[in-house]
Design a protein around this motif. Structure first.
Motif, mmCIF file in Angstrom:
data_model
loop_
_atom_site.group_PDB
_atom_site.id
_atom_site.type_symbol
_atom_site.label_atom_id
_atom_site.label_comp_id
_atom_site.label_asym_id
_atom_site.label_seq_id
_atom_site.Cartn_x
_atom_site.Cartn_y
_atom_site.Cartn_z
ATOM 1 N N ASN A 156 0.615 14.918 3.633
ATOM 2 C CA ASN A 156 0.409 13.613 4.253
ATOM 3 C C ASN A 156 1.385 13.308 5.378
ATOM 4 O O ASN A 156 1.120 12.423 6.203
ATOM 5 C CB ASN A 156 0.444 12.525 3.179
ATOM 6 C CG ASN A 156 -0.802 12.536 2.322
ATOM 7 O OD1 ASN A 156 -1.912 12.639 2.824
ATOM 8 N ND2 ASN A 156 -0.629 12.467 1.008
ATOM 9 N N ASP B 127 -1.469 6.339 5.989
ATOM 10 C CA ASP B 127 -2.084 5.041 6.283
ATOM 11 C C ASP B 127 -2.318 4.876 7.785
ATOM 12 O O ASP B 127 -3.385 4.451 8.226
ATOM 13 C CB ASP B 127 -1.169 3.912 5.781
ATOM 14 C CG ASP B 127 -1.707 3.259 4.524
ATOM 15 O OD1 ASP B 127 -2.496 3.914 3.823
ATOM 16 O OD2 ASP B 127 -1.334 2.113 4.232
ATOM 17 N N TYR C 165 1.386 4.140 -3.184
ATOM 18 C CA TYR C 165 1.435 5.602 -3.034
ATOM 19 C C TYR C 165 2.683 6.167 -3.714
ATOM 20 O O TYR C 165 2.610 7.117 -4.497
ATOM 21 C CB TYR C 165 1.432 5.932 -1.542
ATOM 22 C CG TYR C 165 1.598 7.394 -1.177
ATOM 23 C CD1 TYR C 165 0.499 8.149 -0.771
ATOM 24 C CD2 TYR C 165 2.843 8.017 -1.207
ATOM 25 C CE1 TYR C 165 0.643 9.489 -0.415
ATOM 26 C CE2 TYR C 165 2.993 9.351 -0.861
ATOM 27 C CZ TYR C 165 1.894 10.083 -0.464
ATOM 28 O OH TYR C 165 2.040 11.400 -0.123
ATOM 29 N N CYS C 166 3.825 5.596 -3.407
ATOM 30 C CA CYS C 166 5.099 6.170 -3.869
ATOM 31 C C CYS C 166 5.324 6.005 -5.370
ATOM 32 O O CYS C 166 5.933 6.863 -6.014
ATOM 33 C CB CYS C 166 6.271 5.525 -3.120
ATOM 34 S SG CYS C 166 6.260 5.845 -1.359
ATOM 35 N N ALA D 11 3.526 8.268 2.962
ATOM 36 C CA ALA D 11 2.623 7.151 2.693
ATOM 37 C C ALA D 11 2.312 6.374 3.972
ATOM 38 O O ALA D 11 1.158 6.011 4.233
ATOM 39 C CB ALA D 11 3.245 6.218 1.656
ATOM 40 N N SER E 42 0.185 6.280 -7.046
ATOM 41 C CA SER E 42 -1.019 6.969 -6.577
ATOM 42 C C SER E 42 -0.811 8.441 -6.266
ATOM 43 O O SER E 42 -1.682 9.273 -6.528
ATOM 44 C CB SER E 42 -1.584 6.260 -5.337
ATOM 45 O OG SER E 42 -2.153 5.029 -5.708
ATOM 46 N N ALA E 43 0.328 8.779 -5.663
ATOM 47 C CA ALA E 43 0.569 10.175 -5.291
ATOM 48 C C ALA E 43 0.815 11.017 -6.541
ATOM 49 O O ALA E 43 1.466 10.565 -7.485
ATOM 50 C CB ALA E 43 1.768 10.275 -4.356
ATOM 51 N N ASN F 50 3.206 15.159 -0.474
ATOM 52 C CA ASN F 50 3.904 14.441 0.589
ATOM 53 C C ASN F 50 3.892 15.233 1.888
ATOM 54 O O ASN F 50 3.703 14.667 2.973
ATOM 55 C CB ASN F 50 5.347 14.148 0.173
ATOM 56 C CG ASN F 50 5.436 13.101 -0.916
ATOM 57 O OD1 ASN F 50 4.540 12.264 -1.053
ATOM 58 N ND2 ASN F 50 6.490 13.144 -1.717
ATOM 59 N N ASP G 298 0.843 -1.184 0.000
ATOM 60 C CA ASP G 298 0.000 0.000 0.000
ATOM 61 C C ASP G 298 0.889 1.248 0.000
ATOM 62 O O ASP G 298 0.587 2.249 -0.656
ATOM 63 C CB ASP G 298 -0.904 -0.009 1.232
ATOM 64 C CG ASP G 298 -2.198 0.747 1.014
ATOM 65 O OD1 ASP G 298 -2.732 0.686 -0.107
ATOM 66 O OD2 ASP G 298 -2.658 1.409 1.952
#
Length: 972
Positions: free
Chosen positions: A600, A388, A309-310, A384, A313-314, A597, A305
């Motif tokens: 988040n 989460d 992201y890395c 990320a 998704s990001a 980033n 997951d």
């Protein structure tokens, strides 16, 4: 008696889970081997489910049809639809059932002890003693059947699941998800469509369907879960004495077989349908997919997951950026599916071209190899993990009980190992380990092992074909005609007889005696008082601070609210684009990737939205707002203010390339919404024909909003870019001003701190430049419209407003809404018509609608809508029936709210000028409703239906067949 003292069960494990603040038990029922998990704690929102491992062997949808049909009557509750009787007469906070690729789950939740026991009883009886063995009409109604009301009719196939899956197979994204899993697992159950493929559903026989239930719906194959504040020993004793003890142990092989790894990557192509006028160019889906270990690896389960992201998704993630920069796809995204035994990771380029397939693969592999060599961005990894873990700690699942989400996640491991139910919900140590791994090369090694060196992978490519669904529908009609021609007169008469027999079964009322077997609360069990809203209005300089003193588990919720009264219409319509741009473009101090980033790492997320609030003092007025929400730990609250200020004051919206990327992606996402939630688009469009408030929503997230995005995305040149930048820049200057600003702050009073100083400083940094203010005004135009899609089902909406006839809103309309959804419209649209769903609504401002979901019909559904007022005007019901609808309506209102939802409730009350006395009046009208009150609502139905504002989103064939109903028809 305690759980440990129960003689019918064996306690396999009992320990504390500090992460969740709960004890935990793993048990085994001694006689049958039924698996049991308990999470006893102080949460009043209690959850129960029983699930079964149900691996299908073909794509007839048998598991899905069983899920629907066991809820259509049972031994203790022999009415035709106990599920609906519960839904309209229960205070449940969740009531549904779900079919997954390898399991079927029946969950319920309620805060009321008696209600919870009732729900548990009905569901246990449904799965173990369903009426499906007593009549095949249940199978025909929910699964499939041949349909002819006379020998002269065309032969058709109908059924709720059949039409539901025709809807699912009308969505390219749904087809894609299924195809990806099939491409990776061709030899085990994950190659099967558990929901059912419409091409194969009619192959399922009644006997095969019953055999599936006999094989898998047995305690020895069951998974039972209880969560919350209850006497666990009492519940387990009940389950044993009333159900489990009636069965003997049965050896059932429902295990999920592992797919053998591929020696080389597979390449699979599948066609999907587009409109005949659509362009084949830029309409191919390219995907790269990898099987990633098993879901029993708790660290890998979360780690991928983080990689998702890395890598993709990001915004600005390395693989995504590489593909976008090469023009491979206009929407690049990834999916990580870890709810199956063999999880998989996919990189998807949507709106690409088939001749880019080799370059797509090459670009991904080169990017992955470069990432392993140079190392992942440590800040991206930390961000990320943080986002989460923030979600995990917050445990805010909106309207869904957290105990339900924990329970479903438990199955991600429990289904495959009886002693590992908690490895994914007990994740505190997992996040701690992953934070340590950021310092080394753990994540780079995962990329090497599972992506670069992994031959168990596939390329799944979806190719567009013009008019494919129309061809399939025509071929199916021809096939049915040919089959009809092959039948004898007696065989045709038999189909007609069975069609009539099914309708008679559907129309036959349940006996009073059977209905009374369904347990039901009384009106006295319902809370009389309205839920108070919590806010304190404070003045900070010239601005309002709305403070909600609510226990939030140590999280601050901030909502930066900007009123839009001074925004002219020609700028307002760009609000939908603006909310998709903010936070995703470069700012003064950050690139857009670094900004994401930073958000988040320092917060639990920052998002933008547009709100509409009807003025309860004058229902002709409403307020529209642009809102930016942030959630943050108190220690990081300064970062939230700084980041929101950075975004609204220094966003660089003049980056041509980045703006084009955002528009392409937004267009793609809106297309998915229009395809999968056509009912929402239809209802919004129909409402916008007469309602100013409806126009707001439709212009932002409906078909009009889509058309604006489409206009720019499809023709984005320098002139279009210049125009868009000018519009957005002017909108921001008019909008983000001190005079428009209000802050809503939700937290415990102990965390109030220096919020006023922070707010004042933030307000002083808003726009002060000269701007062209205006007034937000809409001029609705009534229309009857149809929008053609390449799908196979319809979404049909009829809307209007009842207040124009001088009718005042009453709480009784909420009861009518439940009554329609679970009685008249349900019976006529879903049960008899075969649509998957039907819904409606009535707002205090008078805006009202009915709309169908995944509906095989069009005009028939409109005709049913027009029969509602006669049904209501002549309504007859006993006290028990009416009370059921009251309970259902109150239950919808009284769903427990999360801390953030309580803050939103307070903000809404403030913005709407809500009056507790008026709210109490409406609640009293619901609680005290009589049959006579229901009959009076026929005037409301007549009043709103008189507007006759119609919108249909559906197939070209059906729309063309009924084109005389519409003023305007166009392709969507």
């Amino acid at each position: 008696m305690t759980v440990n003292e129960l003689t019918a069960y064996e306690v396999l494990e009992h320990r504390r889970i500090d992460d969740l603040g709960t004890d935990s038990y793993i048990l085994r029922h001694k006689k049958t081997g039924a698996r049991v998990v308990l999470l006893p704690n102080e949460d009043e929102n209690k959850v129960f489910y029983i699930g079964f491992r149900t691996p299908p062997t073909d794509s007839t949808g048998v598991a899905h049809i069983i899920e629907h049909t066991v809820l259509c009557g049972s031994k203790d509750f022999p009415v035709k639809d106990p599920f609906i009787e519960l839904a309209k007469g229960s205070l449940n906070t969740f009531l549904n059932a779900m079919t997954y690729p390898d399991k079927t789950v029946y969950p319920v939740a309620s805060c009321n002890d008696a209600d919870f026991q009732n729900l548990m009883h009905v569901y246990l009886d449904a799965v173990f003693y369903p009426n499906i063995y007593n009549t095949d009409n249940i199978f025909k109604q929910e699964g499939w059947h041949y349909e002819m009301e006379s020998a002269d009719d065309d032969l058709k196939i109908n059924g709720v699941v059949y039409n539901e899956m025709k809807g699912a197979y009308s969505s390219p994204d749904d087809i894609l998800d299924k195809g990806i899993m099939n491409s990776l697992y061709p030899d085990n159950t994950y190659n099967i469509e558990s929901g059912g493929d419409p091409d194969f559903i009619p192959d399922l026989t009644y006997e095969q369907y019953l055999d599936f239930h006999r094989r898998y719906y047995h305690p020895s194959n069951s998974y039972i879960y209880l969560y919350g504040n209850m006497d666990m020993a009492e519940k387990l004793t009940y389950i044993d004495e009333h159900y489990l003890s009636n069965f003997d142990y049965l050896e059932i092989d429902s295990s999920i077989k592992l797919q053998d790894p591929f020696k080389t990557q597979s390449v699979v192509h599948k066609d999907y349908s587009i409109l005949k006028t659509d362009d084949l160019k830029d309409n191919t889906y390219l995907t790269m997919n990898w099987s990633v270990g098993t879901s029993l690896d708790r660290k890998l389960y979360v780690a991928f997951d983080v990689l998702d992201y890395c890598l993709v998704s990001a915004p600005g993630a390395v693989v995504k950026k590489a593909l976008i920069d090469k023009g491979i796809g206009k929407d690049v995204y990834s999916e990580y599916e870890n709810g199956v035994l063999q999880p998989f990771f996919s990189v998807i380029a949507k709106n690409a071209n088939a001749d880019q397939a080799d370059l797509f693969k090459q670009t991904i592999m080169e990017c992955l190899e470069k990432t392993v060599k140079e190392g992942l961005d440590k800040k991206a990894l930390e961000a990320a993990i943080n986002v989460d873990e923030f979600k995990y700690r917050e445990a805010d699942f909106g309207r869904f009980p957290k105990g339900l989400l924990y329970g479903l996640q438990v199955l991600d491991s429990w289904l495959y190992d009886d002693m590992k139910p908690f490895i994914h919900i007990e994740a505190g140590d997992t996040y701690k380990e992953l934070r340590e791994e950021v310092k080394g090369r753990y994540f780079e090694d995962l990329i090497q092992k599972y992506l670069i060196d992994n031959t168990h992978s596939s390329m799944f490519i979806m190719d567009p074909v013009k008019g494919l669904n129309e061809e399939k529908e025509a071929a199916k009609a021809a096939e049915l005609q040919k089959y009809k021609e092959s039948l004898s007169k007696d065989e045709i008469d038999e189909i007609v007889r069975k069609t009539i027999e099914l309708k008679e079964y559907q129309e036959a009322p349940d006996s009073e005696e059977d209905l009374k077997k369904i347990p039901m609360l009384t009106r006295k069990d319902l809370r009389r008082s309205v839920e108070p809203y919590i806010y304190e209005e404070k003045k900070v300089g010239d601005n309002v601070l709305l403070f909600h003193d609510i226990f939030t588990n140590g999280i601050d919720y901030l909502n930066f609210v900007f009123r839009m009264e001074d925004v002219p219409y020609d700028l307002f319509i760009y609000s939908g684009i603006l909310k998709s741009v903010l936070g995703l473009v470069n700012t003064k101090n950050y690139s857009y990737g670094d900004l994401y980033n930073e958000i988040n790492m320092k917060t639990g997320g920052i998002t933008a939205s547009v709100g509409t609030y009807s003025d309860r003092r004058n229902l002709d007025n409403f307020a529209t707002t642009f809102e930016i929400t942030a959630k943050v730990l108190p220690s990081n609250i300064d970062n939230a203010f700084d980041l929101v200020s950075e975004i609204i004051r220094t966003s660089k919206i003049d980056d041509y390339k980045r703006m084009k990327e955002i528009l392409d992606e937004k267009k793609s996402h809106m297309e998915v919404d229009l395809q999968t939630a056509g009912h929402r688009a239809a209802a919004l469009r129909a409402t916008s024909g007469f309602s100013k408030a409806g126009c707001v929503s439709e212009n932002l997230s409906g078909i009009s909003g889509y058309r604006l995005v489409q206009k720019y995305a499809d023709n984005y040149d320098q002139a279009a870019h210049k125009e868009l930048v000018e519009k957005l820049s002017e909108l921001m200057k008019v909008l983000f001003r001190k005079e428009n600003f209000l802050l809503s702050f939700t937290t415990d009073k102990n965390n109030y701190g220096e919020i006023e100083e922070k707010m004042a400083s933030f307000a002083e940094n808003l726009y002060t430049e000269e701007c062209q203010k205006g007034h937000l005004e809409f001029a609705p135009v009534k229309k009857k419209e149809a929008f053609m899609t390449p799908g196979q089902v319809q979404y049909t909406a009829l809307a209007g407003n009842f207040r124009k006839n001088g009718l005042e809103y009453t709480g009784a309309l909420r009861v009518l809404q439940v009554m329609m959804g679970y009685d008249f419209l349900w019976n006529n649209i879903r049960v008899k018509g075969g649509a998957y769903g039907v819904m409606g609504g009535a707002s205090p401002n008078g805006d009202s609608y009915f709309v169908t979901y995944r509906d095989p019909h069009l005009k028939r559904s409109l005709d049913v809508f027009h029969e509602v007022s006669d049904f209501v005007r002549n309504y007859e019901a006993d006290e028990r029936t009416l009370t059921g609808f009251v309970i259902g309506a109150i239950g919808e209102l009284d769903t427990p709210k999360t801390p953030s939802a309580k803050g939103t409730y307070g903000l809404t009350a403030y913005m709407c000028h809500a009056n507790l006395e008026k709210m109490q009046l409406h609640r009293d009208q619901m609680l005290d409703i009589t049959v006579e009150d229901i009959r009076k609502l026929a005037d409301y139905v007549d009043a709103f239906e008189a507007d006759d504002s119609v919108c249909v989103v559906g197939t070209g064939e059906k729309i063309e067949q009924h084109k005389d109903l519409f003023d305007k028809i166009e392709e969507l």
